[in-house]
Design a protein around this motif. Structure first.
Motif, PDB file in Angstrom:
ATOM      1  N   ALA A  13       0.851  -1.191   0.000  1.00  0.00           N
ATOM      2  CA  ALA A  13       0.000   0.000   0.000  1.00  0.00           C
ATOM      3  C   ALA A  13       0.888   1.242   0.000  1.00  0.00           C
ATOM      4  O   ALA A  13       2.115   1.144   0.000  1.00  0.00           O
ATOM      5  N   THR A  35      -6.434  -4.154   5.065  1.00  0.00           N
ATOM      6  CA  THR A  35      -7.517  -4.724   4.260  1.00  0.00           C
ATOM      7  C   THR A  35      -7.460  -4.136   2.852  1.00  0.00           C
ATOM      8  O   THR A  35      -6.949  -3.024   2.662  1.00  0.00           O
ATOM      9  N   PRO A  36      -7.972  -4.864   1.858  1.00  0.00           N
ATOM     10  CA  PRO A  36      -7.918  -4.367   0.478  1.00  0.00           C
ATOM     11  C   PRO A  36      -8.561  -2.991   0.291  1.00  0.00           C
ATOM     12  O   PRO A  36      -8.105  -2.207  -0.540  1.00  0.00           O
ATOM     13  N   ASP A  37      -9.589  -2.662   1.067  1.00  0.00           N
ATOM     14  CA  ASP A  37     -10.231  -1.351   0.905  1.00  0.00           C
ATOM     15  C   ASP A  37      -9.378  -0.214   1.481  1.00  0.00           C
ATOM     16  O   ASP A  37      -9.649   0.959   1.213  1.00  0.00           O
ATOM     17  N   GLN A  38      -8.340  -0.535   2.250  1.00  0.00           N
ATOM     18  CA  GLN A  38      -7.422   0.491   2.766  1.00  0.00           C
ATOM     19  C   GLN A  38      -6.306   0.807   1.784  1.00  0.00           C
ATOM     20  O   GLN A  38      -5.540   1.734   2.011  1.00  0.00           O
ATOM     21  N   SER A  93      -5.043   2.274  -1.668  1.00  0.00           N
ATOM     22  CA  SER A  93      -5.535   3.210  -2.677  1.00  0.00           C
ATOM     23  C   SER A  93      -5.450   2.597  -4.076  1.00  0.00           C
ATOM     24  O   SER A  93      -4.645   1.699  -4.331  1.00  0.00           O
ATOM     25  N   ASP A  94      -6.287   3.099  -4.967  1.00  0.00           N
ATOM     26  CA  ASP A  94      -6.274   2.608  -6.349  1.00  0.00           C
ATOM     27  C   ASP A  94      -4.918   2.868  -7.004  1.00  0.00           C
ATOM     28  O   ASP A  94      -4.420   2.049  -7.762  1.00  0.00           O
ATOM     29  N   LYS A 107      -2.447   0.272  -5.908  1.00  0.00           N
ATOM     30  CA  LYS A 107      -2.713  -0.982  -6.613  1.00  0.00           C
ATOM     31  C   LYS A 107      -2.159  -0.933  -8.037  1.00  0.00           C
ATOM     32  O   LYS A 107      -1.567  -1.906  -8.516  1.00  0.00           O
TER      33      LYS A 107
END
Length: 110
Positions: free
Chosen positions: A40, A78-81, A83-84, A87
């Motif tokens: 991340a 977690t994946p929602d933490q 940022s795009d 990723k």
């Protein structure tokens, strides 16, 4: 005063394109390392990759070495933490390393 000899050491080993030979000499190992844990935005530079005011003599962040990414332990984020943009950067880095690993010369014994 006599001249003293100058000793220079030059490394001819290219090493890993991911870690620039610092961490390993096997790109496949680095590829596994990059894909086995979540990555991340860097906690120090917020994903920019540039040094902040706390590092006035540096250009790039000393915490992430300018990548803008930090690794986390599995379950530590977690994946929602993530940022795009983090990723996307991680996917680009893995794709570049995958291409480098897959283009390595292979010898076939007859």
């Amino acid at each position: 005063m006599p001249a003293s000899p100058l000793t220079v050491q030059i490394s001819l080993q290219r090493g890993c394109p991911a870690c620039m030979g610092v961490r390993c000499a096997d790109p496949a190992e680095c590829l596994y390392f990059l894909t086995s844990r979540p990555w991340a935005d860097c906690v120090k530079c917020d994903g920019s990759g540039f040094a902040g005011e706390s590092e006035p003599l540096a250009v790039f962040c000393g915490y992430c070495d300018g990548s803008g990414l930090n690794e986390y332990t599995p379950g530590g984020i977690t994946p929602d933490q993530i940022s795009d943009r983090a990723k996307e950067r991680h996917a680009e880095y893995v794709a570049r390393l995958t291409a480098l690993v897959s283009t390595a010369p292979v010898a076939v014994a007859a």
